[in-house]
Motif scaffolding. Structure first.
Motif, short mmCIF file in Angstrom:
data_model
loop_
_atom_site.label_atom_id
_atom_site.label_comp_id
_atom_site.label_asym_id
_atom_site.label_seq_id
_atom_site.Cartn_x
_atom_site.Cartn_y
_atom_site.Cartn_z
N GLN A 353 0.83 -1.22 0.00
CA GLN A 353 0.00 0.00 0.00
C GLN A 353 0.86 1.26 0.00
O GLN A 353 0.51 2.28 -0.61
N ALA A 354 2.01 1.17 0.68
CA ALA A 354 2.87 2.36 0.81
C ALA A 354 3.33 2.88 -0.55
O ALA A 354 3.56 4.09 -0.71
N LEU A 355 3.44 2.00 -1.53
CA LEU A 355 3.88 2.42 -2.87
C LEU A 355 2.80 3.21 -3.60
O LEU A 355 3.08 3.87 -4.60
N LYS A 356 1.57 3.17 -3.09
CA LYS A 356 0.45 3.90 -3.71
C LYS A 356 0.27 5.29 -3.11
O LYS A 356 -0.59 6.05 -3.53
N GLY A 357 1.06 5.61 -2.09
CA GLY A 357 0.91 6.89 -1.40
C GLY A 357 1.52 8.05 -2.16
O GLY A 357 2.18 7.89 -3.19
N ASP A 358 1.28 9.26 -1.65
CA ASP A 358 1.90 10.45 -2.22
C ASP A 358 3.41 10.40 -2.02
O ASP A 358 3.88 9.83 -1.02
N PRO A 359 4.19 11.00 -2.94
CA PRO A 359 5.65 10.94 -2.80
C PRO A 359 6.16 11.39 -1.45
O PRO A 359 7.13 10.83 -0.92
N ASP A 360 5.51 12.40 -0.82
CA ASP A 360 5.98 12.91 0.48
C ASP A 360 5.17 12.34 1.63
O ASP A 360 5.21 12.87 2.74
N ALA A 361 4.38 11.28 1.38
CA ALA A 361 3.51 10.65 2.38
C ALA A 361 2.38 11.57 2.82
O ALA A 361 1.90 11.50 3.96
N GLY A 362 1.95 12.45 1.92
CA GLY A 362 0.74 13.23 2.16
C GLY A 362 0.81 14.24 3.28
O GLY A 362 -0.23 14.62 3.84
N GLY A 363 2.00 14.67 3.64
CA GLY A 363 2.13 15.66 4.71
C GLY A 363 2.05 15.07 6.11
O GLY A 363 2.04 15.81 7.10
N LEU A 364 2.02 13.74 6.23
CA LEU A 364 1.97 13.11 7.55
C LEU A 364 3.36 13.11 8.18
O LEU A 364 4.38 13.26 7.51
N LEU A 365 3.40 12.92 9.50
CA LEU A 365 4.66 12.90 10.23
C LEU A 365 4.61 11.84 11.31
O LEU A 365 3.59 11.65 11.97
N SER A 366 5.73 11.12 11.47
CA SER A 366 5.81 10.07 12.50
C SER A 366 7.22 9.99 13.04
O SER A 366 8.19 10.24 12.32
N TYR A 367 7.33 9.65 14.32
CA TYR A 367 8.62 9.33 14.94
C TYR A 367 8.47 7.97 15.62
O TYR A 367 7.65 7.81 16.51
N GLY A 368 9.28 7.01 15.20
CA GLY A 368 9.20 5.67 15.80
C GLY A 368 10.16 5.52 16.96
O GLY A 368 10.79 4.48 17.11
N TYR A 369 10.28 6.57 17.79
CA TYR A 369 11.28 6.58 18.87
C TYR A 369 10.77 5.80 20.08
O TYR A 369 10.29 6.37 21.05
N PHE A 385 2.62 9.88 16.15
CA PHE A 385 2.07 10.04 14.80
C PHE A 385 1.34 11.37 14.79
O PHE A 385 0.49 11.62 15.65
N VAL A 386 1.67 12.24 13.83
CA VAL A 386 1.14 13.61 13.81
C VAL A 386 0.63 13.94 12.41
O VAL A 386 1.26 13.57 11.42
N PHE A 513 9.68 15.19 3.18
CA PHE A 513 9.40 14.56 4.47
C PHE A 513 10.48 14.92 5.49
O PHE A 513 10.18 15.22 6.65
N MET A 514 11.77 14.89 5.09
CA MET A 514 12.86 15.16 6.03
C MET A 514 12.83 16.60 6.53
O MET A 514 13.18 16.88 7.69
N THR A 515 12.40 17.54 5.69
CA THR A 515 12.22 18.93 6.16
C THR A 515 11.19 18.95 7.28
O THR A 515 11.39 19.57 8.33
N ARG A 516 10.09 18.26 7.08
CA ARG A 516 9.03 18.16 8.09
C ARG A 516 9.55 17.44 9.33
O ARG A 516 9.25 17.82 10.47
N TYR A 517 10.33 16.37 9.12
CA TYR A 517 10.88 15.56 10.21
C TYR A 517 11.76 16.41 11.13
O TYR A 517 11.65 16.33 12.36
N LYS A 518 12.63 17.21 10.53
CA LYS A 518 13.54 18.04 11.34
C LYS A 518 12.78 19.14 12.07
O LYS A 518 13.04 19.43 13.24
#
Length: 531
Positions: A353-369, A385-386, A513-518
């Protein structure tokens, strides 16, 4: 093949590799074509005793003996013969940590594993002294922290080694480490392929000022490179390894190596401009460098290949644990609806399913810490998950963002190497659970690093196979045949490899995504501070 394997066993033409992982000890016997023909394993767990992550000596030997015995029983069941000798043996284990012994060969304090974050002062002071990154888990950091703590046992230290070095010593009587393993004990001089003499002198001078009289060159094991003979199995060692008494003494051993080195061997990524990414509970990239880095980076560890070439390691503590927890919850949902789903099918369906998503994951944000993350300076973790009100929240993007974040912290270290240090990479070899669903983890990682990512059929064989290959190289190499040549031409020549190249939209999407991640790290900091 079974007849050839039986003959190889009877003629002593096999090779045995045993690796001590953090949760499993695995023994792999390989035949003359370097393919596994028998195996055995033993599950174990570290213990948290007196604020130290450790494994007991009893558990070490019980685990070794049970994994060996299970492998020997596998030989009997499959081929109807007893395993009495092999061509060579190799031992590997999780790197770093601290095992110190006195003159009577007694362990002075319980084994301190790589998992302990108790050496921050030592790590900081030694990094400044050497102008070379000394992570907390390195053996020299553990020794110096014990000195700073004024621990009584320091005065009695006669020998210091790692877990792999300890096993090798007890089975051969030889105090030896492979250069890859030694590079996680103390910095290595790339010319001599041994400990850096200038830094040893600096350390000795430093501790002399604290009235500590030991000298590193007196207590450290000798360093050997891949292909060199590191001793033979003694009579006592044979009885320690095989409690049934069937295994004969006199078998040659290769230098003991760390799990980083065996991972490089098992993925055929020991040549310059190659690298491998191991992705499971944690994620780390090992990149074989063409030249030194321009400066010290606390995010990048420098170790070596088993042949002594410089390797940069970008290591993150967290990778798939939070992703697995979400999939576990979705499995629970399907069961509550009366739908029993095969776990492998569930993973495959959700990953795809992940291959069908938007290139940037649709603006979603997650930290698996799930735990702290040194790459982004978090001493503890809070899985998060944000999403914003205008994010494209659907299943495809939800899965995509969790696969993205599995590589997020590691990507920060890799950006230092690729963008700041201009490190050139021809390809990355991927291994670990995240790559099991064909093409998915590969595509995500290729987009993250903008480098082709390959996965081999044998990627699941792991470090026990890797150390077996090093033992095989020692006894089977031709004159002047390098380890890289041996692996490429004799082990992996017919290996089926699947390669995924990065697509421009995926590279751009991961950068977004990495811009959003940081930017979102402030959210993670607030969660750690207030939850």
């Amino acid at each position: 093949m079974s007849l050839n394997a039986k003959q190889a066993i009877e003629n002593g033409k096999t090779v045995l590799g045993i690796e001590f992982g953090s949760t499993r000890i695995k023994a792999v016997l390989v035949g003359e074509n370097n393919e596994p023909i028998a195996s055995g394993s033993h599950d174990w767990e570290n213990s948290y005793v007196d604020n130290i992550w450790t494994y007991s000596v009893e558990d070490i030997w019980k685990g070794l003996q049970e994994s060996y015995q299970e492998m020997a029983n596998d030989v009997k069941q499959q081929y109807g013969v007893k395993l009495q000798t092999v061509g060579a043996i190799g031992f590997s284990a999780m790197m770093h940590g601290y095992m110190a012994f006195n003159k009577a060969d007694e362990l002075l304090v319980p084994f301190r594993t790589w998992r302990n974050n108790i050496t921050e002062q030592a790590s900081t002071e030694l990094t400044e002294l050497f102008n070379y990154n000394i992570p907390q888990r390195w053996s020299i950091a553990h020794l110096y922290q014990a000195i700073l703590n004024k621990e009584e046992h320091v005065a009695d230290i006669n020998f210091q080694t790692t877990l792999a070095g300890y096993i090798h010593w007890k089975l051969t009587g030889k105090k030896i480490l492979g250069v890859g393993e030694a590079s996680g004990v103390f910095p290595i001089d790339l010319e001599t392929k041994s400990y850096n003499k200038k830094m040893i002198a600096q350390f000795n001078e430093l501790i002399a000022s604290k009235n500590v009289s030991l000298k590193l060159e007196d207590i450290f094991p000798e360093v050997l490179v891949a292909g060199e003979n590191a001793g033979t199995l003694t009579e006592e060692g044979a009885k320690l390894l095989d409690v049934s008494g069937e295994l004969e003494a006199g078998i040659p051993l290769c230098p003991p190596e760390g799990d980083a080195g065996t991972g490089m061997v098992a993925t055929n990524s020991v040549a310059k401009r190659t690298g491998n990414v191991s992705a499971g509970t944690s994620a780390f990239a090992m990149i074989v460098l063409e030249k030194d880095l321009s400066k010290v980076y606390p995010e990048i560890d420098l170790v070596t290949t088993p042949t002594g070439n410089l390797v940069a390691m970008a290591h993150s503590n967290n990778c798939t644990s939070d992703l697995n927890a979400w999939i576990g919850m979705l499995e629970e949902f399907s069961q509550s609806m009366g739908i029993e789903v095969d776990k492998n099918k569930l993973y495959e369906t959700l990953f795809t399913q992940a291959l069908k998503g938007d290139p940037d994951a649709g603006g979603l944000l997650s930290y698996g810490y799930l735990s702290g993350e040194h790459m982004t300076h978090f001493e503890e973790g809070r899985p998060l998950f944000v999403r914003s009100s205008n994010s494209n929240f659907n299943l495809a993007n939800f899965m995509r963002v969790h696969l993205f974040t599995a590589f997020g912290a590691m990507k920060i270290g890799m950006d230092i190497l690729i963008k700041e240090e201009q490190v050139k990479l021809d390809e990355i070899l991927g291994h670990g659970g995240i790559f099991k669903t064909e093409g998915v983890g590969q595509s995500i990682l290729a987009g993250a690093l903008n480098v082709p990512v390959s996965v081999m059929e044998t990627a699941g064989e792991g470090g026990a196979w890797g150390i077996a290959l090093l033992a095989s190289y020692m006894i089977n190499k031709q004159d002047n045949e390098t380890l890289d040549e041996y692996l490429t031409q004799r082990v992996f020549a017919d290996q089926a490899v699947k390669t995924v190249s990065p697509e421009a939209k995926d590279v751009e999407g991961f950068e977004q995504f990495m811009t959003r991640y940081k930017q979102g790290l402030a959210i993670e900091r607030a969660a750690v501070d207030h939850l």
